[in-house]
Design a protein around this motif. Structure first.
Motif, PDB file in Angstrom:
ATOM      1  N   ARG A 232      40.379  63.325  58.928  1.00 19.93           N
ATOM      2  CA  ARG A 232      41.203  62.355  59.626  1.00 19.93           C
ATOM      3  C   ARG A 232      42.362  63.132  60.256  1.00 19.93           C
ATOM      4  N   SER A 233      43.023  62.505  61.199  1.00 20.69           N
ATOM      5  CA  SER A 233      44.093  63.202  61.900  1.00 20.69           C
ATOM      6  C   SER A 233      45.240  62.257  62.196  1.00 20.69           C
ATOM      7  N   TYR A 234      46.405  62.854  62.411  1.00 23.27           N
ATOM      8  CA  TYR A 234      47.549  62.076  62.875  1.00 23.27           C
ATOM      9  C   TYR A 234      47.182  61.343  64.164  1.00 23.27           C
ATOM     10  N   SER A 235      47.768  60.193  64.360  1.00 26.84           N
ATOM     11  CA  SER A 235      47.662  59.516  65.651  1.00 26.84           C
ATOM     12  C   SER A 235      48.575  60.227  66.642  1.00 26.84           C
ATOM     13  N   GLY A 236      48.305  60.034  67.915  1.00 28.29           N
ATOM     14  CA  GLY A 236      49.153  60.640  68.927  1.00 28.29           C
ATOM     15  C   GLY A 236      50.456  59.884  69.081  1.00 28.29           C
ATOM     16  N   THR A 237      51.376  60.486  69.790  1.00 25.90           N
ATOM     17  CA  THR A 237      52.641  59.806  70.089  1.00 25.90           C
ATOM     18  C   THR A 237      52.678  59.363  71.551  1.00 25.90           C
ATOM     19  N   ALA A 238      51.620  59.654  72.302  1.00 25.80           N
ATOM     20  CA  ALA A 238      51.457  59.186  73.683  1.00 25.80           C
ATOM     21  C   ALA A 238      49.952  59.081  73.938  1.00 25.80           C
ATOM     22  N   GLU A 239      49.561  58.240  74.879  1.00 25.20           N
ATOM     23  CA  GLU A 239      48.130  58.035  75.166  1.00 25.20           C
ATOM     24  C   GLU A 239      47.377  57.768  73.858  1.00 25.20           C
ATOM     25  N   ILE A 240      47.913  56.851  73.060  1.00 30.61           N
ATOM     26  CA  ILE A 240      47.417  56.697  71.685  1.00 30.61           C
ATOM     27  C   ILE A 240      45.998  56.149  71.622  1.00 30.61           C
ATOM     28  N   PHE A 241      45.584  55.382  72.617  1.00 28.29           N
ATOM     29  CA  PHE A 241      44.230  54.824  72.576  1.00 28.29           C
ATOM     30  C   PHE A 241      43.199  55.873  72.987  1.00 28.29           C
ATOM     31  N   LYS A 242      43.556  56.736  73.935  1.00 28.30           N
ATOM     32  CA  LYS A 242      42.690  57.853  74.282  1.00 28.30           C
ATOM     33  C   LYS A 242      42.522  58.777  73.078  1.00 28.30           C
ATOM     34  N   THR A 243      43.638  58.990  72.373  1.00 22.54           N
ATOM     35  CA  THR A 243      43.590  59.839  71.179  1.00 22.54           C
ATOM     36  C   THR A 243      42.691  59.219  70.121  1.00 22.54           C
ATOM     37  N   VAL A 258      49.120  55.121  61.328  1.00 26.98           N
ATOM     38  CA  VAL A 258      50.015  54.854  62.443  1.00 26.98           C
ATOM     39  C   VAL A 258      51.321  54.270  61.902  1.00 26.98           C
ATOM     40  N   PRO A 259      52.467  54.733  62.381  1.00 20.51           N
ATOM     41  CA  PRO A 259      53.722  54.107  61.958  1.00 20.51           C
ATOM     42  C   PRO A 259      53.960  52.826  62.742  1.00 20.51           C
ATOM     43  N   LEU A 260      54.837  51.990  62.239  1.00 19.46           N
ATOM     44  CA  LEU A 260      55.214  50.781  62.958  1.00 19.46           C
ATOM     45  C   LEU A 260      56.425  51.053  63.858  1.00 19.46           C
ATOM     46  N   CYS A 261      57.415  51.741  63.334  1.00 20.66           N
ATOM     47  CA  CYS A 261      58.691  51.901  64.048  1.00 20.66           C
ATOM     48  C   CYS A 261      59.001  53.332  64.469  1.00 20.66           C
ATOM     49  N   TRP A 262      58.030  54.246  64.347  1.00 21.39           N
ATOM     50  CA  TRP A 262      58.342  55.653  64.576  1.00 21.39           C
ATOM     51  C   TRP A 262      57.441  56.260  65.642  1.00 21.39           C
ATOM     52  N   TYR A 263      57.522  57.584  65.790  1.00 19.06           N
ATOM     53  CA  TYR A 263      56.812  58.332  66.840  1.00 19.06           C
ATOM     54  C   TYR A 263      57.325  57.887  68.213  1.00 19.06           C
ATOM     55  N   ASN A 264      58.638  57.847  68.367  1.00 19.77           N
ATOM     56  CA  ASN A 264      59.257  57.350  69.590  1.00 19.77           C
ATOM     57  C   ASN A 264      60.682  57.890  69.682  1.00 19.77           C
ATOM     58  N   VAL A 265      61.528  57.178  70.388  1.00 19.51           N
ATOM     59  CA  VAL A 265      62.922  57.633  70.534  1.00 19.51           C
ATOM     60  C   VAL A 265      63.700  57.590  69.216  1.00 19.51           C
ATOM     61  N   LEU A 266      63.178  56.856  68.251  1.00 18.06           N
ATOM     62  CA  LEU A 266      63.896  56.730  66.980  1.00 18.06           C
ATOM     63  C   LEU A 266      63.872  58.034  66.191  1.00 18.06           C
ATOM     64  N   ASP A 267      62.756  58.760  66.242  1.00 20.33           N
ATOM     65  CA  ASP A 267      62.665  60.024  65.517  1.00 20.33           C
ATOM     66  C   ASP A 267      62.512  61.229  66.443  1.00 20.33           C
ATOM     67  N   GLY A 268      62.506  60.975  67.764  1.00 23.74           N
ATOM     68  CA  GLY A 268      62.413  62.075  68.715  1.00 23.74           C
ATOM     69  C   GLY A 268      61.028  62.675  68.852  1.00 23.74           C
ATOM     70  N   ARG A 269      60.016  62.024  68.267  1.00 22.41           N
ATOM     71  CA  ARG A 269      58.655  62.568  68.355  1.00 22.41           C
ATOM     72  C   ARG A 269      57.894  61.995  69.541  1.00 22.41           C
ATOM     73  N   GLY A 270      58.590  61.259  70.367  1.00 17.37           N
ATOM     74  CA  GLY A 270      57.988  60.695  71.566  1.00 17.37           C
ATOM     75  C   GLY A 270      59.078  60.076  72.421  1.00 17.37           C
ATOM     76  N   LYS A 271      58.698  59.695  73.637  1.00 14.26           N
ATOM     77  CA  LYS A 271      59.690  59.154  74.563  1.00 14.26           C
ATOM     78  C   LYS A 271      59.577  57.641  74.710  1.00 14.26           C
ATOM     79  N   ARG A 272      58.679  57.021  73.964  1.00 14.97           N
ATOM     80  CA  ARG A 272      58.505  55.572  74.079  1.00 14.97           C
ATOM     81  C   ARG A 272      59.704  54.837  73.490  1.00 14.97           C
ATOM     82  N   SER A 273      60.016  53.678  74.063  1.00 16.86           N
ATOM     83  CA  SER A 273      61.053  52.825  73.486  1.00 16.86           C
ATOM     84  C   SER A 273      60.526  52.201  72.204  1.00 16.86           C
ATOM     85  N   LEU A 274      61.437  51.652  71.419  1.00 17.25           N
ATOM     86  CA  LEU A 274      61.027  51.006  70.174  1.00 17.25           C
ATOM     87  C   LEU A 274      60.068  49.847  70.421  1.00 17.25           C
ATOM     88  N   VAL A 275      60.419  48.951  71.327  1.00 19.52           N
ATOM     89  CA  VAL A 275      59.573  47.779  71.582  1.00 19.52           C
ATOM     90  C   VAL A 275      58.195  48.220  72.049  1.00 19.52           C
TER      91      VAL A 275
END
Length: 542
Positions: A232-243, A258-275
């Motif tokens: 198994r592998s980590y989910s992506g932080t972008a293009e998550i469905f392709k991943t 998959v996290p609910l509130c992370w992998y985004n601007v909250l932890d800096g692991r992606g550029k997606r907004s929280l919503v």
């Protein structure tokens, strides 16, 4: 169900192996009878002729030379009385077991190096010499085939592709691990489908640099040996469905994490907004649910890792499971990370996990099944590797109280260096030693009154916070599952963590303190720890 007879033969008085095997057989529903120590071949054969068992297990733990005449005599009697249809099982020390392999009438030979899961597997019908043929390639089936022995999982991914492939081969051949969690580097997670955006100076940072489909396919190929561990592998932080599609088509991703509130601007692991990331995370859960792939939502411990107080850890673990159920997930893997924050006391840590278990498993019904996964917290392990080994064992011992379906083994080396295949194998063996010592007859630490008192206190506090969320967001049909509401809760500090200070998407004003081994909310204004009602009243001024 079968009838088993067991005995230590000849002049051998070491009966532990035979007795333990028969106990396991009895737990699997078979009938058993133990004849005792130092049983002669003549007595054994006469008893077999009288009772007509389906299987006979014999033990011998002396020297190979002394077992030879006994096995010769046994072989003659088997042929003379036409007892070849009986399932003959042998158990002994490794030198004796090697000698016993010369006798073809044995269906199975145990040499004392096997772990309980192999013995349980044998009793459940895994009779092939090649254990890999019998190991289920579906995580839920694999859990069922081994329980109460937990499935073992370990993270693995080195900065070199070739070293990672060779490492997977070594781990698979060692047959100590059921699931290898591939750790891709940050470039893979964030820019797999946008290679032009990659910073090549960061190749291999944090994991294995996977860049094309063939790289993933070779991971799978490398695992097809030994006990054929799942991948198994980590989910992506972008293009998550392709991943997700790539992981499913190449490594047969055992389950989605998959996290609910992370992998985004909250932890800096992606550029997606929280919503955006919360909405996409929910859709990713739904995508896997529609394909009947289990889902794990890593949430509660993310808040605890950032020093949020225990109540928030419990609430967010529940909300994560609640979201998974709402997205149609049927098989939910709930991960319980112990030792976060690292200075928590074991009693308080266990109480927090029990509160999570009670809330999360209250969601179970005919369409939603929860599987417990436990692990040690990374930050709790010492850079002194000998000390870290002891800490890994201690954390596993405590976690076994939850009767887990999965143990995420954390390599003892992680505080010093990324786990190499040898570290993975040794860490798994340490954990297997703990499992062997605790699987049957472990003291039930759940009954500790201090643990129960703290668990009940956390349940009360968690329910207050959950109900407050509902009362604050009455305009939402389902605030616990509403991306806009969840993002707003974080922005307002209803859900918060000290490490988020300065983050534009969070309040970041929460203060916490470790008091008597508990992580508690703290008010600077009052100069003391506060209840959830007091914290929210001060925060929201009502």
């Amino acid at each position: 169900m079968k009838k088993y007879i067991g005995a230590a033969i000849g002049n051998c008085v070491h009966v532990g192996g035979a007795v333990n095997f028969l106990k396991l057989a009895e737990e699997e529903g078979h009938s058993t009878e133990f004849l005792g120590a130092a049983v002669s071949i003549k007595k054994l054969i006469n008893y077999i002729l009288e009772k007509s068992p389906d299987a006979v297990t014999i033990g011998f733990r002396l020297t190979p030379d002394s077992v030879k005449p006994l096995l010769n005599e046994l072989e003659k009697n088997i042929h003379a009385y036409k007892l070849e249809n009986i399932e003959w099982i042998f158990g002994g020390t490794k030198p004796v077991a090697e000698f016993a392999k010369e006798y073809k009438f044995f269906s199975k030979i145990f040499d004392s190096t096997e772990d309980l899961d192999e013995v349980i597997g044998y009793l459940r019908g895994k009779k092939s010499k090649d254990l890999a043929i019998c190991e289920p390639q579906d995580i839920i089936e694999r859990i069922a085939s081994k329980f109460p022995y937990p499935v073992l999982r370990h993270h693995f991914g080195l900065p070199s592709l070739e070293e990672t492939y060779e490492g997977i081969k070594k781990i698979a051949e060692a047959k100590v691990l059921d699931v290898i969690s591939i750790g891709p580097d940050q470039n893979t997670q964030e820019n797999l489908f946008s290679p032009e955006k990659m910073n090549r100076d960061l190749d291999g940072a944090g994991g294995v640099p996977l860049r094309k489909v063939e790289d993933f396919e070779k991971l799978y190929e490398s695992a097809q040996r030994g006990n054929h561990p799942l991948l198994r592998s980590y989910s992506g932080t972008a293009e998550i469905f392709k991943t997700a599609e790539l992981l499913q088509s190449t490594i047969n991703n055992a389950w989605c994490a998959v996290p609910l509130c992370w992998y985004n601007v909250l932890d800096g692991r992606g550029k997606r907004s929280l919503v955006t990331s919360i909405s996409e995370g929910q859709e990713l859960m739904k995508w896997h649910a529609e394909r009947n792939i289990p889902v794990e939502v890593n949430e509660g411990h993310h808040w605890s890792l950032r020093d949020a107080h225990d109540t928030i850890g419990v609430v967010m673990a529940y909300i994560a499971a609640y979201n998974a159920k709402k997205m149609g997930v049927k098989n939910y893997i709930s991960q319980y990370m112990f030792n976060v924050p690292a200075c928590m006391h074991p009693r308080m840590d266990l109480a927090k996990m029990l509160a999570k278990v009670e809330l999360i498993e209250s969601l179970e019904d005919e369409n939603f099944t929860v599987f417990r996964g436990v692990r040690a917290g990374l930050a709790s392990l010492s850079t002194d590797l000998d000390v870290a080994k002891g800490q890994l064992a201690a954390s596993t011992y405590l976690a076994m109280t939850l009767k887990p379906h999965i143990i995420h083994v954390v390599g003892f080396s992680e505080a010093d260096h990324a786990a190499k295949p040898e570290d993975v194998i040794e860490s798994c063996k340490i954990v297997r030693g703990v499992i062997r010592s605790t699987l049957h007859g472990m003291a039930d630490m759940r009954q500790d009154t201090v643990v129960q008192d703290r668990k009940n206190e956390l349940l009360k506090e968690a329910k207050y916070l959950l109900n407050t969320i509902k009362s604050l967001y009455t305009e939402s049909k389902d605030p616990w599952c509403d991306p806009v509401v969840i993002a707003d809760m974080i922005k307002k500090g209803i859900i918060d963590a000290p490490h988020l200070r300065g983050n534009e998407s969070a309040k970041g004003t929460l203060e916490t303190r470790i008091i008597d081994g508990k992580c508690m909310a703290y008010s600077k204004k009052l100069g003391r720890v506060v209840s959830e009602e007091e914290r929210l009243s001060e925060l929201l001024e009502f």
